[in-house]
Every structure is written in structure tokens, then in C-alpha cells.
Scaffold this active site. Structure first.
Site, short mmCIF file in Angstrom:
data_model
loop_
_atom_site.label_atom_id
_atom_site.label_comp_id
_atom_site.label_asym_id
_atom_site.label_seq_id
_atom_site.Cartn_x
_atom_site.Cartn_y
_atom_site.Cartn_z
N SER A 20 -17.60 16.63 32.24
CA SER A 20 -16.34 16.26 32.84
C SER A 20 -15.29 17.01 31.94
O SER A 20 -14.00 17.10 32.06
CB SER A 20 -15.70 14.67 33.04
N HIS A 161 17.07 10.80 66.78
CA HIS A 161 16.18 11.56 67.87
C HIS A 161 16.58 13.10 67.73
O HIS A 161 16.32 13.61 68.69
CB HIS A 161 16.43 11.03 69.40
N SER A 282 11.30 39.16 53.53
CA SER A 282 10.06 39.50 54.51
C SER A 282 9.73 40.96 53.94
O SER A 282 10.47 41.85 53.96
CB SER A 282 10.16 39.16 55.86
N LYS A 288 15.42 39.24 56.78
CA LYS A 288 14.82 37.89 56.79
C LYS A 288 15.25 37.19 55.24
O LYS A 288 15.11 38.04 54.35
CB LYS A 288 13.41 37.64 56.82
N ASN A 290 14.01 33.80 53.62
CA ASN A 290 13.01 32.71 54.02
C ASN A 290 13.23 31.51 52.85
O ASN A 290 13.27 31.81 51.84
CB ASN A 290 11.64 33.18 54.11
N GLU A 295 9.74 24.95 51.84
CA GLU A 295 8.47 25.19 52.60
C GLU A 295 7.34 24.54 51.67
O GLU A 295 6.46 23.96 51.94
CB GLU A 295 8.23 26.65 53.24
N GLN A 327 -15.46 9.09 37.29
CA GLN A 327 -15.03 10.35 36.70
C GLN A 327 -14.18 11.30 37.78
O GLN A 327 -13.36 12.14 37.32
CB GLN A 327 -16.47 11.01 35.96
N1 ARG Z 1 -16.55 11.18 31.44
C1 ARG Z 1 -16.90 9.70 31.83
C2 ARG Z 1 -15.68 9.39 32.88
O1 ARG Z 1 -14.77 10.08 32.92
C3 ARG Z 1 -16.60 8.87 30.58
C4 ARG Z 1 -17.02 7.52 30.76
C5 ARG Z 1 -18.58 7.91 30.72
N2 ARG Z 1 -19.32 6.65 30.73
C6 ARG Z 1 -20.75 6.47 30.93
N3 ARG Z 1 -21.33 5.22 30.95
N4 ARG Z 1 -21.37 7.44 31.24
O2 ARG Z 1 -15.67 8.60 33.63
#
Ligand code: ARG
Length: 464
Positions: A20, A161, A282, A288, A290, A295, A327
């Protein structure tokens, strides 16, 4: 981090894929703050000497200083976050701290688990994101109330409406959005209060195995108190759900505003001239201009809604307590925080620079029998039952349509043929001013009520 029990190495593609860190590197300030708080708690429990605590704190500060998160680079990954094998932000800080203070770093993990760490880091992140969002919303509110004050007694048609209904003050229309913003601020502040509890000391699931005084870390990190249940604390992501839901609701409000301005800037409405500084041309059609800003905002509200449903779907069906699925909750939270920061970075200035075509608004608000309701109110004030008054004015409107006249151009004798209740004072009761001022209730568009509402809105946002 956990190699002791394993004989085989990880499949390298899996190892790479399950990290992560490419996402959670931005939790570095939160991870360092939470680690310093935990260090203080384990020192109080006798795991670190006072000297070791000082070394540990110095090392953690150095980790933060050596790996700067540049606010100005926004969501871009800094080089230090690319060049590492760390699995996640917790692993990264441990590796970096070891570089700083050697083996003493390994003591930091005493009495804690990554499960409580990530829950703590995310709460800290969201707390800041909420504070920043509220600051941005205050600016937008300020832009709207300033615009409302400048609009004076100018009018715009209100619609139901999407058909013209009754004239309202431009200020009244703008203050409708100020009301939404105030609810958004209060929802965010409420979510902040509810999420402001400290998971540290919850361990992996059942609570720390060390006699920790959990109030130490909670106090250090300015949480209200420690969380009351370790199983809940390590798997609870309600604060992430609430945060993304608050932003989804806010996104809906912003999108409605964007939609109205997009419509009102068309030649068909012609109520406003888009500020050039926030519009594009545009490449194909030279004439134009825009409404890209409104948007894009309308489009981005889709992300905010999507992130809220991603978090809800993630949590639904998870058995207690921590599961790795969680995660996946980081990305939608970061995306919502970045999306709203981006929107609120431009919306207040855009709002402030809007130039209304008050003439067009006035023409639209004073043609098409928008004073019919005031006319019916006139008759009902003369003692005609409202249902009857409605029908009589309906007949007058039909006469007006047939002879191409507004109500104020129909003569008194003609009106009196429809009802003897019409008198000379009728014409004063259906002027634009009278049409506004007959809505003399709290929250109505009578001029003195709107002036009061503007004052009240300004003072409410300051006290929130
Ligand atoms: N990177 C993990 C998360 O974001 C941290 C916690 C990990 N815990 C585990 N038991 N593997 O959730």
C-alpha cells in the site's frame, strides 16, 4: 515485518501488488505523530528510558524532515516514496527510523500493531481534511453572501418544475446555497467530533499486551479519548464512511449550483456572463465561451459520490475485526479529500467574479404572470376564499394571454367583471415590490426578511 514464521519467500508479483506504500506514503506526518505518541506511552510503561525516548523522538522528527511532503506538489509521489521496498507507511517509517537510530528503532513496535496504526493515521488525516474543507466552505459562503449583498433589490425568477414561478431577490436565491453550505459545515464538524477518538493501544484486535496508559497517546494527538473497544477500533471505518458521505452530499450541492450557473449562462436564459478567467473557447467554433469550471465541478461530484459508495461497499460484510480489504479504503478517502480541495480552490473566486445580467433577470421575473400568486393573495385578503381567488386570477391570466397583456395592463372594469372584489388598490398589490414583500415570513423573500437572513447567515458561519 513478519518473516519469522515463513519458510518460503513471497511470490514477487504478489509482493509488489499487495503493497500500500504507493498510496499511503502521504500518511507520513500522521504516522510520525502517532509513533511519537506511542513512544511516549511505552516510555511511561517502562519500555524506554527517558534518554531513549528523546532519541526516538529525534529520530522520528528526522524521518519526517528527510522525506518532505511538499504541499505544493499535491498528489504527486515524491522521489523518496518511489525508491523504496517498504510494504506500507508503517514499514517505511520503521526502516527509516532504523537508519537514524539503529536497533533502538525496533523497540518502537512494542505493544502495538499496524492494525491500530492505520486506523489512527486515517483518523488524523481525515481530521485535517475536514478542517481544510470547512475553511474552504467558509470562503465560498463568504463569496456568496458578498454577492448577495451586492445584488441589492435585484430579482430573478424562481422556478418550480423549471417553469417560472414567482420573483425572488437574487440574494434570496444565493442564500439558498449558503444554507446548504452551513449544513455541510455542521455535518463535517459533527463527523469530526464523532471520529476524534484514539485507537492506539487496541493492539491487533484484543487490546495491547502491555499495561499502557492509553490516555497518554490520546492526549498527545489531541483526540477526545481512547476508543472504548479494541475490536471495533481496529476495524471501524465509520469515520471514513462519514467523511466521504459528507463530501458526497456537499458534492451534490456544488453540482446543483454548477448546473444552475451552466443553464443561466446560456443565451436562452442570459442571466449571466461567464467570467473569462474561468471559461474556455472552442478550438472549432470561434464564437464559443464554454462553462468548463461549472461542468467540471458537476462531473467531479460524481467522483465524490463514487468514493462514498466504494467505502460503504468495502465495509459491508466484513467480519470483525481487521481485514486486509480495509487497505482499499485509503484511495477513495484521499481522492475525495483532493477532489474537494481542488474544487474549493477555485469555486470561491469563481463565485466572486460572477457578473449578473440584472436587466434580463428582471424582465424574466416580471413577464409571464409571476405576480399571479400575489394577485390571488390580494383577493383572499378581501375575503374571497383562496380556492375561488385562484380560479378568478386564473381567468384574468387567460384574458391576459388572449389579449397579450400582463395582469397590470388589464383594466379595473374588466377585472370587476371577473370578480366584484377587485378594487383600485389591486394594482399596488401586484407590483414587483409588493409581489416580493407579500412573502413576509421567516425564510421568505420579502425584502426586509432577506436583509435579515443575510445578516443571520453571516453571523452563523462565523460561530460554527
Ligand atoms: N497497510 C495496511 C492497511 O492499510 C496496514 C495494516 C496491515 N495489517 C495487517 N494485519 N496486515 O490496512
Amino acid at each position: 515485518m513478519w518473516s519469522g514464521r515463513f519458510c518460503e519467500p513471497l511470490n514477487s508479483a504478489f509482493e509488489e501488488w499487495q503493497r500500500s506504500f504507493p498510496i499511503d506514503w502521504r500518511l507520513l506526518p500522521q504516522e510520525v505523530a502517532a509513533s511519537k505518541a506511542h513512544a511516549r506511552a511505552i516510555a511511561a510503561a517502562g519500555i524506554l528510558t527517558e534518554a531513549e525516548l528523546i532519541t526516538m523522538h529525534g529520530g522520528l522528527d528526522a524521518v519526517l524532515a528527510n522525506n518532505p511532503l511538499h504541499a505544493e506538489t499535491g498528489g504527486f509521489t515524491p522521489t523518496w516514496a518511489k525508491a523504496t521496498n517498504a510494504e506500507d507507511i508503517h514499514h517505511f517509517v520503521e526502516l527509516e527510523l532504523t537508519k537514524q537510530i539503529g536497533d533502538l528503532a525496533l523497540k518502537l513496535h512494542t505493544g502495538r500493531s499496524r492494525n491500530e496504526q492505520i486506523a489512527t493515521d486515517m483518523r488524523l488525516f481525515i481530521r485535517d481534511a475536514i478542517d481544510n474543507t470547512i475553511v474552504g466552505l467558509r470562503h465560498w459562503h463568504e463569496s456568496l453572501t458578498t454577492l448577495a449583498a451586492e445584488a441589492g433589490d435585484n430579482v430573478i425568477p424562481s422556478y418550480t418544475h423549471l417553469q417560472r414561478a414567482e420573483p425572488v431577490l437574487v440574494a434570496h436565491w444565493l442564500l439558498a446555497y449558503a444554507s446548504m453550505i452551513e449544513r455541510d459545515c455542521s455535518r463535517l464538524a459533527d463527523a469530526r467530533r464523532r471520529g476524534n477518538y484514539c485507537p492506539l493501544g487496541s493492539g491487533a484486535v484484543a487490546g495491547a499486551t502491555l499495561a499502557l496508559d492509553r490516555t497518554i497517546a490520546a492526549r498527545e494527538l489531541q483526540f477526545t479519548a481512547p476508543t472504548p473497544n479494541s475490536m471495533d477500533a481496529t476495524s471501524d471505518r465509520d469515520f471514513m464512511l462519514e467523511f466521504t458521505q459528507c463530501l458526497a452530499t456537499l458534492g451534490i450541492h456544488i453540482s446543483r449550483f454548477a448546473e444552475e450557473l451552466t443553464l443561466y449562462s446560456t443565451a436562452e436564459f442570459g442571466f449571466l456572463d461567464l467570467p473569462e478567467a474561468f471559461s474556455t473557447g472552442s478550438s472549432a467554433m470561434p464564437q464559443k465561451k464554454n462553462p468548463d469550471l461549472t461542468e467540471l465541478i458537476r462531473g467531479k461530484s460524481g467522483r465524490l459520490l463514487g468514493n462514498a459508495s466504494a467505502v460503504a461497499t468495502l465495509i459491508k460484510g466484513l467480519p470483525l475485526a481487521y481485514n486486509k480489504d480495509l487497505q482499499e479504503g485509503q484511495e477513495p478517502v484521499f481522492d475525495s479529500a483532493d477532489t474537494i480541495a481542488g474544487i474549493l480552490g477555485v469555486l470561491p473566486a469563481f463565485t466572486r467574479s460572477l457578473k449578473f445580467n440584472f436587466e434580463r433577470m428582471r424582465t424574466a421575473a416580471t413577464t409571464g404572470y409571476l405576480n399571479a400568486m400575489a394577485a390571488a393573495t390580494y383577493l383572499s385578503n378581501k375575503g374571497v376564499p383562496f380556492r375561488k381567488a385562484h380560479e378568478i386570477v386564473g381567468n384574468a391570466v387567460r384574458l391576459g394571454i388572449e389579449t397579450e397583456r400582463e395582469l397590470d395592463a388589464i383594466t379595473l372594469p374588466e377585472l370587476q367583471q371577473l370578480s366584484p372584489a377587485f378594487g383600485e388598490d389591486f394594482f399596488a398589490a401586484i407590483t414587483l415590490e409588493a409581489t416580493l414583500d407579500c412573502h413576509d415570513v421567516i425564510g421568505g423573500t420579502a425584502r426586509h426578511r432577506v436583509a435579515e437572513a443575510l445578516r443571520a447567515a453571516r453571523s452563523r458561519i462565523q460561530s460554527e
